[in-house]
Design an enzyme around this catalytic site. Structure first.
Site, PDB file in Angstrom:
ATOM      1  N   ARG A 115       1.175  14.512  13.071  1.00 27.53           N
ATOM      2  CA  ARG A 115       1.496  14.317  11.661  1.00 27.53           C
ATOM      3  C   ARG A 115       1.695  15.627  10.880  1.00 27.53           C
ATOM      4  O   ARG A 115       0.979  15.932   9.927  1.00 27.53           O
ATOM      5  CB  ARG A 115       0.456  13.403  10.996  1.00 27.53           C
ATOM      6  CG  ARG A 115       0.234  12.155  11.831  1.00 27.53           C
ATOM      7  CD  ARG A 115      -0.260  10.991  11.105  1.00 27.53           C
ATOM      8  NE  ARG A 115       0.672  10.435  10.151  1.00 27.53           N
ATOM      9  CZ  ARG A 115       0.388   9.429   9.338  1.00 27.53           C
ATOM     10  NH1 ARG A 115      -0.812   8.902   9.377  1.00 27.53           N
ATOM     11  NH2 ARG A 115       1.274   8.959   8.498  1.00 27.53           N
TER      12      ARG A 115
ATOM     13  N   ARG B 244      -8.647  -0.452   4.384  1.00 23.69           N
ATOM     14  CA  ARG B 244      -7.748   0.561   3.819  1.00 23.69           C
ATOM     15  C   ARG B 244      -6.387  -0.047   3.502  1.00 23.69           C
ATOM     16  O   ARG B 244      -5.692   0.431   2.607  1.00 23.69           O
ATOM     17  CB  ARG B 244      -7.520   1.688   4.835  1.00 23.69           C
ATOM     18  CG  ARG B 244      -8.676   2.645   5.008  1.00 23.69           C
ATOM     19  CD  ARG B 244      -8.262   3.764   5.963  1.00 23.69           C
ATOM     20  NE  ARG B 244      -6.865   4.106   5.716  1.00 23.69           N
ATOM     21  CZ  ARG B 244      -5.952   4.329   6.660  1.00 23.69           C
ATOM     22  NH1 ARG B 244      -6.285   4.293   7.919  1.00 23.69           N
ATOM     23  NH2 ARG B 244      -4.712   4.610   6.345  1.00 23.69           N
TER      24      ARG B 244
ATOM     25  N   CYS C 246      -3.961  12.683  12.940  1.00 24.11           N
ATOM     26  CA  CYS C 246      -4.839  11.524  13.029  1.00 24.11           C
ATOM     27  C   CYS C 246      -4.586  10.851  14.357  1.00 24.11           C
ATOM     28  O   CYS C 246      -3.810  11.366  15.171  1.00 24.11           O
ATOM     29  CB  CYS C 246      -4.617  10.576  11.853  1.00 24.11           C
ATOM     30  SG  CYS C 246      -3.023   9.781  11.891  1.00 24.11           S
TER      31      CYS C 246
ATOM     32  N   LYS D 211       0.842  -1.211   0.000  1.00 31.43           N
ATOM     33  CA  LYS D 211       0.000   0.000   0.000  1.00 31.43           C
ATOM     34  C   LYS D 211       0.873   1.256   0.000  1.00 31.43           C
ATOM     35  O   LYS D 211       0.661   2.169  -0.795  1.00 31.43           O
ATOM     36  CB  LYS D 211      -0.893   0.015   1.253  1.00 31.43           C
ATOM     37  CG  LYS D 211      -1.507   1.382   1.553  1.00 31.43           C
ATOM     38  CD  LYS D 211      -2.408   1.368   2.775  1.00 31.43           C
ATOM     39  CE  LYS D 211      -1.721   1.585   4.097  1.00 31.43           C
ATOM     40  NZ  LYS D 211      -1.409   2.988   4.416  1.00 31.43           N
ATOM     41  N   ASN D 212       1.855   1.283   0.883  1.00 29.13           N
ATOM     42  CA  ASN D 212       2.620   2.521   1.054  1.00 29.13           C
ATOM     43  C   ASN D 212       3.627   2.765  -0.073  1.00 29.13           C
ATOM     44  O   ASN D 212       4.159   3.863  -0.191  1.00 29.13           O
ATOM     45  CB  ASN D 212       3.300   2.553   2.427  1.00 29.13           C
ATOM     46  CG  ASN D 212       2.271   2.730   3.528  1.00 29.13           C
ATOM     47  OD1 ASN D 212       1.116   3.068   3.262  1.00 29.13           O
ATOM     48  ND2 ASN D 212       2.674   2.490   4.761  1.00 29.13           N
TER      49      ASN D 212
ATOM     50  N   ASP E 287       4.761   0.411  11.949  1.00 26.41           N
ATOM     51  CA  ASP E 287       3.530  -0.192  11.426  1.00 26.41           C
ATOM     52  C   ASP E 287       3.356  -1.651  11.869  1.00 26.41           C
ATOM     53  O   ASP E 287       2.342  -2.271  11.520  1.00 26.41           O
ATOM     54  CB  ASP E 287       3.495  -0.106   9.889  1.00 26.41           C
ATOM     55  CG  ASP E 287       3.294   1.319   9.397  1.00 26.41           C
ATOM     56  OD1 ASP E 287       2.883   2.171  10.197  1.00 26.41           O
ATOM     57  OD2 ASP E 287       3.549   1.573   8.194  1.00 26.41           O
TER      58      ASP E 287
HETATM   59  N1  EPU Z   1       7.258  14.278  10.636  1.00 22.21           N
HETATM   60  C1  EPU Z   1       7.562  15.584  10.910  1.00 22.21           C
HETATM   61  N2  EPU Z   1       7.456  16.497   9.889  1.00 22.21           N
HETATM   62  C2  EPU Z   1       7.066  16.145   8.637  1.00 22.21           C
HETATM   63  C3  EPU Z   1       6.754  14.796   8.366  1.00 22.21           C
HETATM   64  C4  EPU Z   1       6.858  13.879   9.391  1.00 22.21           C
HETATM   65  O1  EPU Z   1       7.924  15.928  12.029  1.00 22.21           O
HETATM   66  O2  EPU Z   1       7.009  17.023   7.773  1.00 22.21           O
HETATM   67  C5  EPU Z   1       7.364  13.277  11.711  1.00 22.21           C
HETATM   68  C6  EPU Z   1       6.046  12.543  11.966  1.00 22.21           C
HETATM   69  O3  EPU Z   1       5.210  13.269  12.830  1.00 22.21           O
HETATM   70  C7  EPU Z   1       6.529  11.248  12.557  1.00 22.21           C
HETATM   71  C8  EPU Z   1       7.832  10.989  11.791  1.00 22.21           C
HETATM   72  O4  EPU Z   1       8.239  12.258  11.267  1.00 22.21           O
HETATM   73  O5  EPU Z   1       6.829  11.432  13.918  1.00 22.21           O
HETATM   74  C9  EPU Z   1       7.741   9.995  10.666  1.00 22.21           C
HETATM   75  O6  EPU Z   1       6.652  10.287   9.819  1.00 22.21           O
HETATM   76  P1  EPU Z   1       6.675  10.039   8.247  1.00 22.21           P
HETATM   77  O7  EPU Z   1       6.603  11.341   7.544  1.00 22.21           O
HETATM   78  O8  EPU Z   1       7.813   9.134   7.905  1.00 22.21           O
HETATM   79  O9  EPU Z   1       5.293   9.274   8.024  1.00 22.21           O
HETATM   80  P2  EPU Z   1       4.437   9.337   6.690  1.00 22.21           P
HETATM   81  O10 EPU Z   1       5.360   9.431   5.559  1.00 22.21           O
HETATM   82  O11 EPU Z   1       3.371  10.342   6.827  1.00 22.21           O
HETATM   83  C10 EPU Z   1       4.405   6.795   6.158  1.00 22.21           C
HETATM   84  C11 EPU Z   1       3.397   5.698   6.072  1.00 22.21           C
HETATM   85  C12 EPU Z   1       2.891   5.332   7.470  1.00 22.21           C
HETATM   86  C13 EPU Z   1       4.110   4.889   8.296  1.00 22.21           C
HETATM   87  C14 EPU Z   1       5.163   6.011   8.316  1.00 22.21           C
HETATM   88  C15 EPU Z   1       6.428   5.627   9.053  1.00 22.21           C
HETATM   89  C16 EPU Z   1       2.311   6.070   3.927  1.00 22.21           C
HETATM   90  C17 EPU Z   1       1.076   6.414   3.181  1.00 22.21           C
HETATM   91  N3  EPU Z   1       2.251   6.145   5.259  1.00 22.21           N
HETATM   92  O12 EPU Z   1       3.744   7.912   6.724  1.00 22.21           O
HETATM   93  O13 EPU Z   1       2.010   4.221   7.310  1.00 22.21           O
HETATM   94  O14 EPU Z   1       3.708   4.592   9.609  1.00 22.21           O
HETATM   95  O15 EPU Z   1       5.511   6.370   6.960  1.00 22.21           O
HETATM   96  O16 EPU Z   1       7.007   4.500   8.516  1.00 22.21           O
HETATM   97  O17 EPU Z   1       3.315   5.709   3.337  1.00 22.21           O
HETATM   98  C18 EPU Z   1       0.230   2.798   7.850  1.00 22.21           C
HETATM   99  O18 EPU Z   1       0.433   2.216   6.768  1.00 22.21           O
HETATM  100  O19 EPU Z   1      -0.538   2.333   8.729  1.00 22.21           O
HETATM  101  C19 EPU Z   1       0.916   4.061   8.126  1.00 22.21           C
HETATM  102  C20 EPU Z   1       0.541   4.908   9.076  1.00 22.21           C
END
Ligand code: EPU
Length: 420
Positions: free
Chosen positions: A120, A398, A115, A22-23, A306
Site C-alpha cells: 500500500r 470498521r 497492511c 464507507k469509502n 473488495d
Molecule cells: N498504489 C500504488 N501507489 C499509490 C497508491 C496505490 O502503487 O500511491 C497501488 C496499490 O498498492 C494497489 C493499487 O494501486 O495495488 C490500488 O490501490 P488504491 O490506491 O486504489 O487503494 P486505496 O485508495 O488505498 C481504496 C479503498 C480500498 C479498496 C481500494 C481499491 C478506501 C478507504 N479504501 O483504497 O478499500 O480496496 O481503494 O478499490 O477508499 C476496503 O474497503 O476494504 C478497502 C480496502
C-alpha cells in the site's frame, strides 16, 4: 474483543436496507476541511472507521457533530500537522493530505503503513502533489508536503496496478484550490470518486470528467459549505447479495445502486444466481445449481477487489473449479487459510486462487485480519453446517453497519459474544 457466533445452514430471507458507503464517506468528511463554513453530510454509516475519521478531523481543529446518520463538520480553523499516532491507525486517513495542502498549502501526516492486503504505497499521491508544485519530504515517519503556491498541472496518476482511488481523491481535493487547470490522467473511475467530486462541486469546485479516466479541475479561490448525501455502499450490497446466494435464500436489498455493481451481478448470474433489478432495489434468489465462475479483480468498472473474498466463499459451494485472480492488491488472500479450515479446497498459484468447490463447508473457529476477508468468513459460516465463530470482528465493525442485526433480520442465527 468480540466475536460472532453463527449457526449455519439457514437460508436468508427478507429485506435489508443498505447503508451509506464507507469509502465514499471517508474522503468526503476530509473534504470538509477545505472550507471554514459548515458542511452537512447525510447517510453516513455508523462505522468505527467513520468515527475515527471524525476524531482525526477534531484533532486538526474541526468541530464534528453526529446526529443519527448526519454528520456536520465545521473547520473554522485547521492545522496542517496531524496527530501521528491517531492518523497511523487508519490507512484511509491519508486522504486528509489533499484538503490540508489545498487549504493551508501544507500537510504533515504519519506515513501510512502497509497492511495485510499489501504494501500500500502512496507514491502516486505524492507524485500528484509534487506535480501541483508541492515539495514532498519523508522524515521521521512523517510525510510532509508544502507549497508556496499550488499550480494546476497535467499529470498521469496510473501505477503498476492501474489507477489509485484515494490518490485520485487526494489530488482532486488539493487541485480545487490550486491556481489554474489540473488534468488528472488515469484517474480512478470508482463511484466513490464521483461522489466526492459531486460534493466538491456542491462546495463550489469546478470539476469535470469524474467517473472517467481524465478528470479536469479548474482551481477556484475558495470553497463554501455544502450538504451532501453519500451513495449507498456497493460493497455492502454485494456482500448481502452473495450471502443470499450462498445460503440458498432470497433477499430483497433496498436503497442500493445496482448500476454500481454490474460486474458483480454479471458474475452472480453466470453462477446461476437469479438477480432482478428495479430502481434502487435488487432481489437475489439462489441458484438451483450453483456454477463455478472465473473472475479477475480490476479497477472500476471491473470486478471489485473488495468483493473478491466474499465471491470466493460462494465459489467454495459451486461444484467444479473456479479461478479467482487478484490484480489490484498483491496479497489479498488472507481468507484462504480460514476457508480451508472450514473444509474448502483452495490452492494459491501466484495471483490466482484455484477453488475446487462443491464440498460442504463445516463450521469452525476462524479469524481474519482484514475487513472483506472477515465478511467472506461470515458468508461461509452462514452457509456451513454447524457453528462458526468469527473472531476479531472489530474488522467487520470498521466497514459493515450493524452486520449481525441486519443478518438476524434476514433470519440468520448469529450473535455477538465477548471472546473469552
Ligand atoms: N498504489 C500504488 N501507489 C499509490 C497508491 C496505490 O502503487 O500511491 C497501488 C496499490 O498498492 C494497489 C493499487 O494501486 O495495488 C490500488 O490501490 P488504491 O490506491 O486504489 O487503494 P486505496 O485508495 O488505498 C481504496 C479503498 C480500498 C479498496 C481500494 C481499491 C478506501 C478507504 N479504501 O483504497 O478499500 O480496496 O481503494 O478499490 O477508499 C476496503 O474497503 O476494504 C478497502 C480496502
Amino acid at each position: 474483543m468480540q466475536s460472532l457466533l453463527i449457526q449455519g445452514g439457514v437460508p436468508l430471507r427478507g429485506e435489508v436496507v443498505i447503508s451509506g458507503s464507507k469509502n465514499a464517506t471517508l474522503p468526503i468528511l476530509a473534504a470538509a476541511l477545505l472550507t471554514a463554513e459548515p458542511c452537512v453530510i447525510r447517510r453516513v454509516p455508523d462505522l468505527s472507521d467513520v468515527k475515527f475519521m471524525g476524531r482525526i478531523l477534531q484533532s486538526l481543529g474541526a468541530e464534528v457533530s453526529i446526529t443519527g446518520d448526519t454528520v456536520q463538520v465545521q473547520a473554522r480553523k485547521v492545522k496542517a500537522f496531524g496527530d501521528y499516532d491517531l492518523i497511523r491507525q487508519m490507512r484511509g486517513s491519508v486522504c486528509i493530505m489533499g484538503p490540508l495542502l489545498g487549504r493551508l498549502r501544507e500537510a504533515r501526516v504519519s506515513y501510512p503503513g502497509g497492511c495485510v492486503i499489501g504494501a500500500r504505497p502512496i507514491n502516486l499521491h505524492l507524485k500528484g502533489f509534487a506535480a501541483l508544485g508541492a515539495k514532498v519530504a519523508i522524515d521521521e515517519g512523517y510525510v510532509h508536503a508544502q507549497a508556496r503556491r499550488l499550480q494546476g498541472a497535467e499529470m498521469f496518476l496510473g501505477g503498476r496496478s492501474g489507477p489509485t482511488v484515494l490518490g485520485t481523491a487526494n489530488v482532486m481535493m488539493a487541485a480545487t484550490l490550486a491556481e489554474g487547470v489540473t488534468i488528472i490522467e488515469s484517474a480512478a473511475c470508482e463511484p466513490e470518486v464521483v461522489d466526492l467530486a459531486k460534493f466538491l462541486i456542491a462546495m463550489g469546485a469546478k470539476i469535470t470528467g469524474a467517473g472517467s479516466p481524465i478528470i479536469t479541475v479548474t482551481g477556484v479561490k475558495e470553497l463554501h459549505g455544502a450538504e451532501h448525501e453519500v451513495i449507498p455502499d456497493r460493497i455492502e450490497t454485494a456482500t448481502y447479495a452473495i450471502a443470499a446466494a450462498a445460503t440458498g435464500g432470497e433477499v430483497t436489498i433496498r436503497g442500493a445502486r445496482p448500476d454500481h455493481l454490474n460486474a458483480v451481478l454479471d458474475k452472480l448470474r453466470e453462477a446461476g444466481v437469479r438477480v432482478a433489478r428495479a430502481g434502487t432495489t435488487l432481489t437475489v434468489r439462489h441458484a438451483s445449481r450453483l456454477k463455478p465462475v472465473d473472475l479477475t479483480t480490476l479497477p472500476f468498472a471491473g470486478f471489485p477487489t473488495d468483493v473478491q473474498a466474499q465471491m470466493m466463499a460462494l465459489m467454495t459451494l459451486a461444484k467444479g473449479t473456479s479461478i479467482i485472480t487478484e490484480r489490484v492488491f498483491e496479497s489479498r488472500f488472507m481468507h484462504v487459510s480460514e476457508l480451508s479450515r472450514m473444509g474448502a479446497d483452495i490452492e494459491i498459484e501466484g495471483p490466482s486462487a484455484i477453488v475446487k468447490g462443491g464440498r460442504p463447508l463445516s463450521g469452525a473457529p476462524v479469524m481474519a485480519s482484514d475487513l472483506r476477508a472477515s465478511a467472506a468468513l461470515v458468508i461461509a459460516g452462514l452457509a456451513a453446517r454447524g457453528e462458526t465463530q468469527v473472531n476479531r470482528i472489530y474488522h467487520l465493525d470498521r466497514g459493515y453497519e450493524n452486520i449481525d442485526g441486519k443478518l438476524r433480520q434476514l433470519g440468520a442465527r448469529i450473535r455477538r459474544v465477548n471472546e473469552s
